[in-house]
Design a protein around this motif. Structure first.
Motif, mmCIF file in Angstrom:
data_model
loop_
_atom_site.group_PDB
_atom_site.id
_atom_site.type_symbol
_atom_site.label_atom_id
_atom_site.label_comp_id
_atom_site.label_asym_id
_atom_site.label_seq_id
_atom_site.Cartn_x
_atom_site.Cartn_y
_atom_site.Cartn_z
ATOM 1 N N LYS A 155 0.830 -1.206 0.000
ATOM 2 C CA LYS A 155 0.000 0.000 0.000
ATOM 3 C C LYS A 155 0.862 1.254 0.000
ATOM 4 O O LYS A 155 1.874 1.324 0.670
ATOM 5 C CB LYS A 155 -0.919 0.030 1.226
ATOM 6 C CG LYS A 155 -1.968 -1.040 1.204
ATOM 7 C CD LYS A 155 -2.942 -0.848 2.329
ATOM 8 C CE LYS A 155 -4.008 -1.925 2.241
ATOM 9 N NZ LYS A 155 -5.035 -1.747 3.258
ATOM 10 N N ILE A 156 0.420 2.249 -0.753
ATOM 11 C CA ILE A 156 1.072 3.556 -0.766
ATOM 12 C C ILE A 156 0.038 4.547 -0.245
ATOM 13 O O ILE A 156 -1.052 4.679 -0.808
ATOM 14 C CB ILE A 156 1.507 3.950 -2.189
ATOM 15 C CG1 ILE A 156 2.510 2.937 -2.731
ATOM 16 C CG2 ILE A 156 2.081 5.365 -2.197
ATOM 17 C CD1 ILE A 156 2.875 3.132 -4.179
ATOM 18 N N THR A 157 0.373 5.243 0.815
ATOM 19 C CA THR A 157 -0.562 6.203 1.393
ATOM 20 C C THR A 157 -0.475 7.535 0.670
ATOM 21 O O THR A 157 0.532 7.845 0.022
ATOM 22 C CB THR A 157 -0.262 6.424 2.884
ATOM 23 O OG1 THR A 157 1.033 7.026 3.000
ATOM 24 C CG2 THR A 157 -0.301 5.122 3.665
ATOM 25 N N LYS A 158 -1.523 8.339 0.777
ATOM 26 C CA LYS A 158 -1.516 9.679 0.181
ATOM 27 C C LYS A 158 -0.429 10.535 0.815
ATOM 28 O O LYS A 158 0.216 11.325 0.144
ATOM 29 C CB LYS A 158 -2.881 10.348 0.342
ATOM 30 C CG LYS A 158 -3.926 9.759 -0.561
ATOM 31 C CD LYS A 158 -5.242 10.496 -0.418
ATOM 32 C CE LYS A 158 -6.284 9.843 -1.308
ATOM 33 N NZ LYS A 158 -7.569 10.521 -1.226
ATOM 34 N N GLU A 159 -0.229 10.356 2.114
ATOM 35 C CA GLU A 159 0.793 11.122 2.816
ATOM 36 C C GLU A 159 2.186 10.791 2.269
ATOM 37 O O GLU A 159 3.015 11.673 2.069
ATOM 38 C CB GLU A 159 0.748 10.848 4.323
ATOM 39 C CG GLU A 159 -0.503 11.347 5.009
ATOM 40 C CD GLU A 159 -1.709 10.419 4.832
ATOM 41 O OE1 GLU A 159 -1.524 9.232 4.455
ATOM 42 O OE2 GLU A 159 -2.836 10.880 5.051
ATOM 43 N N HIS A 160 2.417 9.519 2.033
ATOM 44 C CA HIS A 160 3.703 9.083 1.482
ATOM 45 C C HIS A 160 3.898 9.685 0.098
ATOM 46 O O HIS A 160 4.962 10.210 -0.222
ATOM 47 C CB HIS A 160 3.745 7.558 1.423
ATOM 48 C CG HIS A 160 5.014 7.029 0.852
ATOM 49 N ND1 HIS A 160 5.078 6.489 -0.409
ATOM 50 C CD2 HIS A 160 6.270 6.966 1.349
ATOM 51 C CE1 HIS A 160 6.320 6.121 -0.659
ATOM 52 N NE2 HIS A 160 7.060 6.394 0.387
ATOM 53 N N LEU A 161 2.870 9.631 -0.737
ATOM 54 C CA LEU A 161 2.943 10.181 -2.084
ATOM 55 C C LEU A 161 3.232 11.679 -2.048
ATOM 56 O O LEU A 161 4.081 12.179 -2.787
ATOM 57 C CB LEU A 161 1.650 9.900 -2.841
ATOM 58 C CG LEU A 161 1.576 10.419 -4.264
ATOM 59 C CD1 LEU A 161 2.669 9.815 -5.122
ATOM 60 C CD2 LEU A 161 0.217 10.137 -4.856
ATOM 61 N N GLU A 162 2.548 12.410 -1.171
ATOM 62 C CA GLU A 162 2.767 13.857 -1.052
ATOM 63 C C GLU A 162 4.207 14.165 -0.663
ATOM 64 O O GLU A 162 4.834 15.062 -1.213
ATOM 65 C CB GLU A 162 1.807 14.463 -0.024
ATOM 66 C CG GLU A 162 0.344 14.422 -0.419
ATOM 67 C CD GLU A 162 0.033 15.282 -1.620
ATOM 68 O OE1 GLU A 162 0.663 16.346 -1.804
ATOM 69 O OE2 GLU A 162 -0.860 14.880 -2.385
ATOM 70 N N GLU A 163 4.739 13.410 0.287
ATOM 71 C CA GLU A 163 6.107 13.640 0.748
ATOM 72 C C GLU A 163 7.117 13.347 -0.359
ATOM 73 O O GLU A 163 8.067 14.097 -0.561
ATOM 74 C CB GLU A 163 6.406 12.771 1.973
ATOM 75 C CG GLU A 163 7.754 13.022 2.593
ATOM 76 C CD GLU A 163 7.938 14.435 3.121
ATOM 77 O OE1 GLU A 163 9.073 14.946 3.037
ATOM 78 O OE2 GLU A 163 6.961 15.031 3.616
ATOM 79 N N VAL A 164 6.911 12.273 -1.081
ATOM 80 C CA VAL A 164 7.819 11.923 -2.175
ATOM 81 C C VAL A 164 7.759 12.984 -3.268
ATOM 82 O O VAL A 164 8.792 13.396 -3.806
ATOM 83 C CB VAL A 164 7.488 10.521 -2.735
ATOM 84 C CG1 VAL A 164 8.248 10.248 -4.013
ATOM 85 C CG2 VAL A 164 7.800 9.455 -1.688
ATOM 86 N N LEU A 165 6.566 13.454 -3.609
ATOM 87 C CA LEU A 165 6.425 14.492 -4.639
ATOM 88 C C LEU A 165 7.128 15.781 -4.235
ATOM 89 O O LEU A 165 7.716 16.463 -5.068
ATOM 90 C CB LEU A 165 4.952 14.758 -4.945
ATOM 91 C CG LEU A 165 4.242 13.660 -5.732
ATOM 92 C CD1 LEU A 165 2.743 13.966 -5.837
ATOM 93 C CD2 LEU A 165 4.847 13.477 -7.105
ATOM 94 N N LYS A 166 7.097 16.126 -2.948
ATOM 95 C CA LYS A 166 7.796 17.321 -2.477
ATOM 96 C C LYS A 166 9.300 17.207 -2.686
ATOM 97 O O LYS A 166 9.977 18.187 -2.963
ATOM 98 C CB LYS A 166 7.526 17.553 -0.987
ATOM 99 C CG LYS A 166 6.166 18.093 -0.676
ATOM 100 C CD LYS A 166 6.035 18.277 0.821
ATOM 101 C CE LYS A 166 4.607 18.490 1.236
ATOM 102 N NZ LYS A 166 4.472 18.539 2.695
ATOM 103 N N ARG A 167 9.819 15.991 -2.541
ATOM 104 C CA ARG A 167 11.263 15.775 -2.648
ATOM 105 C C ARG A 167 11.778 15.702 -4.086
ATOM 106 O O ARG A 167 12.977 15.802 -4.306
ATOM 107 C CB ARG A 167 11.643 14.488 -1.938
ATOM 108 C CG ARG A 167 11.496 14.580 -0.449
ATOM 109 C CD ARG A 167 11.897 13.282 0.171
ATOM 110 N NE ARG A 167 11.812 13.361 1.620
ATOM 111 C CZ ARG A 167 12.420 12.538 2.427
ATOM 112 N NH1 ARG A 167 13.156 11.572 1.939
ATOM 113 N NH2 ARG A 167 12.294 12.660 3.721
ATOM 114 N N LEU A 168 10.875 15.487 -5.046
ATOM 115 C CA LEU A 168 11.307 15.389 -6.440
ATOM 116 C C LEU A 168 11.870 16.717 -6.921
ATOM 117 O O LEU A 168 11.328 17.774 -6.626
ATOM 118 C CB LEU A 168 10.137 14.980 -7.336
ATOM 119 C CG LEU A 168 9.618 13.565 -7.185
ATOM 120 C CD1 LEU A 168 8.399 13.357 -8.073
ATOM 121 C CD2 LEU A 168 10.694 12.555 -7.531
ATOM 122 N N LYS A 169 12.945 16.658 -7.672
ATOM 123 C CA LYS A 169 13.568 17.867 -8.198
ATOM 124 C C LYS A 169 12.943 18.241 -9.529
ATOM 125 O O LYS A 169 12.675 17.384 -10.368
ATOM 126 C CB LYS A 169 15.072 17.638 -8.382
ATOM 127 C CG LYS A 169 15.794 17.427 -7.073
ATOM 128 C CD LYS A 169 17.258 17.234 -7.295
ATOM 129 C CE LYS A 169 17.970 16.987 -5.963
ATOM 130 N NZ LYS A 169 19.393 16.787 -6.150
#
Length: 104
Positions: free
Chosen positions: A67-81
């Motif tokens: 499972k991938i949570t929305k919170e995890h997705l949001e955090e990963v998207l913030k870190r993308l350059k």
């Protein structure tokens, strides 16, 4: 002295150790090799990667197997350059970041 004879250096061994020199057979063997290499199910679980009792991922969210949570997705998207090249799917980082809440 130089010879005009071409040397065939394109050889490969099959699973049984027989030498292949035919270009089509070599191509088939490489295809077979990579299918076996890349289509093997992973034997590593999240607990093995992070240690027993540790369900935290590197982005700060809680991981559940599969499972991938929305919170995890949001955090990963913030870190993308921004400004990085797209992958084979032609999707850029900017597209992911700007796709909106409902698309995620």
């Amino acid at each position: 002295m130089r010879s005009d004879r071409k040397v065939n250096s394109a050889t490969l061994k099959d699973k049984e150790g027989q030498t292949l020199s035919d270009r089509k057979m070599i191509t088939r063997r490489w295809k077979e090799y990579f299918e076996e290499l890349l289509n093997t199910p992973s034997q590593v679980s999240i607990q093995q990667m992070h240690g027993p009792g540790d369900s935290q991922d590197t982005a700060g969210g809680v991981l559940e197997e599969g499972k991938i949570t929305k919170e995890h997705l949001e955090e990963v998207l913030k870190r993308l350059k921004n400004g990085k090249a797209s992958g084979d799917d032609k999707l850029t980082t900017k597209m992911f970041k700007n796709m909106g809440y409902h698309a995620r």
